[in-house]
Structures are given as structure tokens and as C-alpha cells.
Design an enzyme around this catalytic site. Structure first.
Site, short mmCIF file in Angstrom:
data_model
loop_
_atom_site.label_atom_id
_atom_site.label_comp_id
_atom_site.label_asym_id
_atom_site.label_seq_id
_atom_site.Cartn_x
_atom_site.Cartn_y
_atom_site.Cartn_z
N HIS A 53 0.60 -1.75 6.94
CA HIS A 53 -0.79 -1.89 6.49
C HIS A 53 -1.10 -0.74 5.55
CE1 HIS A 53 -5.20 -1.04 7.03
NE2 HIS A 53 -5.24 -2.31 6.68
N HIS A 111 -6.78 2.68 -1.97
CA HIS A 111 -7.67 2.04 -1.02
C HIS A 111 -9.06 2.05 -1.64
CE1 HIS A 111 -9.14 1.66 3.40
NE2 HIS A 111 -8.97 0.49 2.84
#
Length: 597
Positions: free
Chosen positions: A123, A169
Site C-alpha cells: 500500500h 501521496h
């Protein structure tokens, strides 16, 4: 003869004894499978067959005996048959290079559709630390691939000048890394640990012009390694890992689907009733990492769980609207595994079978809600389709969750923060030690074909039925700490006081932990204690092993850990290597254990 004992002195002047003699079971087996205190090739062959369950010819057994003697530097008469004494036999059993508890070879059927396998999944694979402010880099990708991870996640965003692609991110303070650098790192390391396919999942926030550029970069760097279907082709079922060896696959939402309704089912889960479920081992701390915020606190589980926030996973956020006429066809062309979020208010309807195989993502709270209301629907969906589960948004410290709930309901891609560590990640390491560590582990048949006469799924992990098998585990002894650590690492004034924790992580009915006695003042502790574990679903069970050093004045010190897939355990006596908190090898620290199922 075996050197049984040697004396050491600790800092306080107290003497202590290192007892390196073999346990009674090993002595008894040597007597049984030897003649006149020597074990020849035919004796070793018989021992390996009857005790260890290993098929080996007498010629191979003789070659092994010769190797063990040569390795030790023993002088033996080349005109007579080579033979082992008790010391050499014991050293062989305790050798992690020759007597591991699980096989290191790929042995599952790899010719079934990808949906029939658990797949080692990362992830936000590019993050070096937390989810909010850490650096993005290609280096974590390299580490993950070398560890056997087969699914890498990249979040794609325009760079500051809007003419290039960054990986970061989004909507956080994480520093970006160049997309091209990431693809190069994946190409160069994709098959360093396994030949089976690597999947790159894109979380795409690019305009059509940069989508085209992304496709160009992927094509140019990956070349023939990139796999994608014929134009317009979709899969009634996914290809097999065997057919995709040494290939890299792209998975993301096809651009046109960004314009569709993206209303997802309610993400709020009744976490208060599921707290114990989120921890794979009952009331223990969920993480014993050194940087855990709870490391000095003995908090109950409920005190450690933070409130659910909106997920940070980009698949759950409404994407920027796009002009369908400007979709980059070359980008859409390279997408092999089509992905998306469930649409509509009914998760059951969203997971209904479609004509073609696809990938769907759920956050961990969504998964909990789905399996609490429709467990067999989720399992049926994963018979043909891929289900990816990702951490909830409140895990900003890159912590992880209990993967067993997802695996027990057939989810193939249980996405984990590989840069985090602690007990949840140890379970992931444990599962993917199976099947030679190739990153693909075939799911149990009842998660693939159903478990009723007509092939329907009736398996419910919450109600798994009666005990199928009993695992017996005997912990003999451990060694290696004195070579790995300083004499004052565990205690300044005396040798350590070790105990071992042994147990099962699996469906809730199988999950349990047990402790050996604490052996005081001993660098080579000997427990010789046996445990039994009744298993209702042995196919999903992981054997958990941890060694701790008892500290009467504070928190016990960590001495090593491992997790092993129960179905892969070899019968007999084996050397079990231990790992540190981050999953790195603690060699030469190891345990000698006996297994039977």
C-alpha cells in the site's frame, strides 16, 4: 563426543553454565536410528523417511553425511562408510540452511486464474515512512520487490509545472518522486525474488495529456515485459500466474469510468463491536514496534484504536472531472486489470457477478461491514474477481490491520504498509513464506470452488464448524542470542530469562497464544514443552512464534519472532530461524522445534 557444557562469568562475578547438549528426544532418536553410537547413510535415510517425512535415496543420504562431515572438518576413513556421531547429527537438525520447517520450492498449482491466489500486496509502496510527511522514493519499491511483494501501488499526480508526472501521496506534505524513476526501479527489480507477475496499481490524477505521457514512459521502459490484452479485450477470468511469468501488468480504472457515478457504499463501520476482530491475537498490543505510541503503555485494545476518518486511499475520493473526448487511448490500452470502487448504496448489488473479471477496492472498515452482513457474497465475488483491501485513513503512522479477516473472505490483494512493522505485518510475512516465497499463495478450495455439492459458497469464517486437525508443537530449545547480542543486551548483571510464546492466528475460533515457562539465567534456554492446537480451518492458520526476555522491573524485552503457514509445516524436528521486529533475519538466533499435524 559432544561438548556438553561450558562455563561463563557475568559482570557481577556469578558463573553460569551454557548447556549445549541435545534434548532427550534427539538423543533417543539417535539411539533408535544408529548402531554402536554411529549413524550411517542407511540409518539417516530411515530417520528422514520415518520421522521427517522426507523421501531420499541412500545415495543422497550418503552424500549428505559426507557433506556434514566435510563441513565440520572431520577426518574419516575414505575406505569405510561415512558416519555421524550424536554431535554432528544434532548440529544438522539445528541448521537452518539444511533443515527448515517449510519448503523453499514453489509447489502450488500456478496454472489457475490470478483470482485463485492470495497476492503479496503493498500500500502506497513509494512512501518511506508515515502517510502525511515522509519522503516518497523509489527505494521502498526496490526493498518491497526484493522481499517478494507482487503488487506495487503508485499515486500519479501532475508535477508543479504540469508537464511531468510525480508519484506522491496527494493532498499531504509528502515529498514527490519522479514517475519515470519509479518505473525504472520496478523494471530492474521486479523479478529479483520471484518470476511471477508484478502488478502496478495506478491511482491516477492526471489529465489526458499526462496519461498519454505515462503510457509512453511505461512502454519505453518496460518494453516486452509489459503485458496487456488485445485491443478492447476483457477477461471472463484472469490469466494464470504461470502464463504471466516475467511480465508486468497495469491495473487502474479505465478513464471513461471516472465520469461514472462514484457514490460508494457507506464507509462507516461499527468498529466498537469489532475491536477484537481487528487484532489477530486477542487482547495483546497490536504493535510492539519501537516507535509505537503505545510502547511504554499497557493499554487495552480499545484505547489504542483511533476513530475512523475518511479514507486516504485515492480510489475512494471523487476524481477530477474529465472530458471523455480527450481520454488518451494509448493509456487506456495498457490497462489489463480494470479496477474501480463499488457503486450504489447496496454493497451486495455492487459485488454482483459481471460478465468480465475486474478488481474492486474496499477500505478495511468497508470490508468489515461487508463480511458482517454478506460474508458468502464477498467470498463468491472473489472466486472470479480480485478484491483489494486497504488501510483506513486514520492509519497516518503507516500502521497495519488484521489481514486474516480479508484472507478468510477470499480477498486476494490485502494491501499493507511495508514500511510499517509489528504483528500484523509479521502475519503477512508468514503467509507469503508459503509456496517458496514466490508472492502467490493458492487459496483454499472452499474459497475458490465453494464448499457444497453444487459449488455454492457456504463457508462462514465466523462459524467454521468442527475441529478438522490438531497441530502439535514441541519447543525444545533456542540458541544464537549470545553470538548476536552483547552480554549486557538483555540484562546488565545476569544472563537473560527467556520464554517462548506459541500460538495460532487464523479464524477467530482457532486464534490462541500459549507460553512456555521462563528459563532463568540461560543464553541457551531449554524448555522441552509441547502444545496442542485444535484447528477448525487449518488452511488459513498461521503458527505464531515469539521469544521474549522476562523483565520483572518493566516491559519484557524482544528476542525474536516468526510466523509459519500451518499447512506448509514439515513433520518432525526442524530448525526455526527467527526475525527482528522489522522482519529481518536475526541469524544465528533460532529454535529447535517438533511439528506434527
Amino acid at each position: 563426543m559432544l561438548a556438553l557444557k561450558s562455563c561463563w562469568a557475568c559482570l557481577s562475578g556469578r558463573k553460569f553454565v551454557l548447556d549445549q547438549s541435545p534434548p532427550k528426544d534427539v538423543v533417543d532418536l539417535f539411539k533408535k536410528y544408529s548402531e554402536r553410537d554411529v549413524m550411517r547413510a542407511e540409518h539417516l535415510q530411515k530417520f528422514l523417511l520415518e520421522v521427517q517425512g522426507e523421501q531420499i535415496s541412500e545415495t543422497e543420504a550418503e552424500a549428505l553425511v559426507i557433506h556434514l562431515l566435510d563441513e565440520k572438518g572431520s577426518v574419516w576413513d575414505k575406505l569405510s562408510k561415512p558416519k555421524l556421531n550424536l554431535e554432528t547429527f544434532f548440529n544438522y537438525l539445528f541448521d537452518v540452511t539444511k533443515n527448515l520447517p517449510i519448503t523453499t520450492e514453489v509447489h502450488h498449482d500456478m496454472n489457475q486464474p490470478m483470482s485463485h491466489y492470495f497476492i503479496y500486496t503493498g500500500h502506497n509502496s513509494y512512501l518511506t515512512g508515515n502517510q502525511l510527511s515522509s519522503d516518497c522514493s523509489e527505494k521502498p519499491l526496490i526493498v518491497a520487490l526484493k522481499q517478494g511483494v507482487r503488487v506495487i501501488e503508485l499515486d500519479l499526480w501532475p508535477n508543479s509545472s504540469k508537464d511531468g508526472i510525480n508519484v506522491l501521496h496527494g493532498r499531504t506534505l509528502t515529498t514527490p518522486v519522479d514517475f519515470e524513476k519509479c518505473i525504472l526501479a520496478i523494471r530492474d527489480n521486479a523479478f529479483s525474488s520471484s518470476e511471477y507477475p508484478v502488478v502496478i496499481t495506478f491511482e491516477d490524477h492526471l489529465p489526458a495529456t499526462l496519461q498519454a505521457k505515462a503510457a509512453e514512459i511505461v512502454h519505453a521502459i518496460l518494453g516486452e515485459t509489459l503485458y496487456y490484452p488485445e485491443l478492447g479485450q476483457e477477461f471472463p477470468e484472469f490469466p494464470s500466474p504461470e502464463s504471466l511469468k516475467k511480465r508486468i501488468i497495469i491495473s487502474t480504472k479505465p478513464p471513461k469510468e471516472y465520469l461514472a457515478n462514484t457514490d460508494a457504499p457507506n464507509q462507516t463501520a461499527a468498529e466498537g463491536t469489532e475491536e477484537a476482530e481487528q487484532i489477530a491475537w486477542g487482547d495483546e498490543l497490536p504493535d510492539i514496534s519501537e516507535d509505537s505510541s503505545t510502547k511504554e503503555k499497557n493499554l487495552p485494545v480499545s484505547a489504542e484504536l483511533t476513530p475512523e476518518l475518511e479514507s486516504s486511499d485515492e480510489e475512494s475520493k471523487p476524481p477530477e472531472k474529465r472530458d471523455d473526448s480527450k481520454v488518451a487511448p494509448e493509456y487506456k490500452r495498457i490497462i489489463t486489470i480494470r479496477a474501480g470502487k463499488p457503486k450504489g448504496s447496496s454493497l451486495k448489488d455492487a459485488l454482483a457477478n459481471s460478465d468480465n473479471a475486474r478488481r474492486v477496492s474496499l477500505s478495511e472498515p468497508q470490508l468489515s461491514k461487508a463480511v458482517s452482513s454478506h460474508p458468502t457474497v464477498v467470498i463468491s465475488f472473489t472466486k472470479k474477481n480480485l478484491l483489494r483491501v486497504y488501510p483506513k485513513g486514520s492509519r497516518v503512522d503507516s500502521s497495519n490491520y488484521n489481514p486474516l479477516k480479508s484472507w478468510a473472505h477470499g480477498a486476494q490483494m490485502v494491501a499493507f504498509n511495508m514500511q510499517g512493522y509489528g504483528r500484523p505485518l509479521w502475519l503477512v510475512h508468514g503467509l507469503f513464506r508459503a509456496n517458496g516465497g514466490c508472492g502467490y499463495v493458492k487459496k483454499p478450495d472452499f474459497l475458490i470452488n465453494g464448499n457444497s455439492e453444487n459449488g455454492e459458497v457456504t463457508f462462514d469464517p465466523a462459524n467454521p464448524g468442527p475441529v478438522k486437525k490438531v497441530l502439535k508443537v514441541k519447543v525444545y530449545q533456542g540458541k544464537g542470542w549470545l553470538q548476536k547480542f552483547s552480554k549486557t543486551h538483555f540484562d546488565r548483571f545476569s544472563p537473560p530469562d527467556f520464554y517462548t510464546r506459541v500460538g495460532i492466528a487464523g479464524v477467530k475460533a482457532d486464534t490462541i497464544m500459549k507460553n512456555t515457562q521462563t528459563k532463568m539465567d540461560n543464553w541457551i534456554p531449554r524448555w522441552e514443552e509441547e502444545f496442542e492446537f485444535p484447528l477448525r480451518v487449518p488452511e488459513l492458520a498461521l503458527l505464531r512464534i515469539e521469544v521474549h526476555e522476562y523483565d520483572a522491573a518493566g516491559r519484557d524485552d524482544f528476542g525474536g519472532q516468526t510466523c509459519l503457514p500451518v499447512q506448509e509445516l514439515k513433520a518432525g524436528i526442524h530448525a526455526v530461524p527467527l526475525y527482528d521486529k522489522k522482519g529481518k533475519d536475526l541469524s544465528p538466533v533460532r529454535l529447535l522445534m517438533h511439528f506434527s499435524l
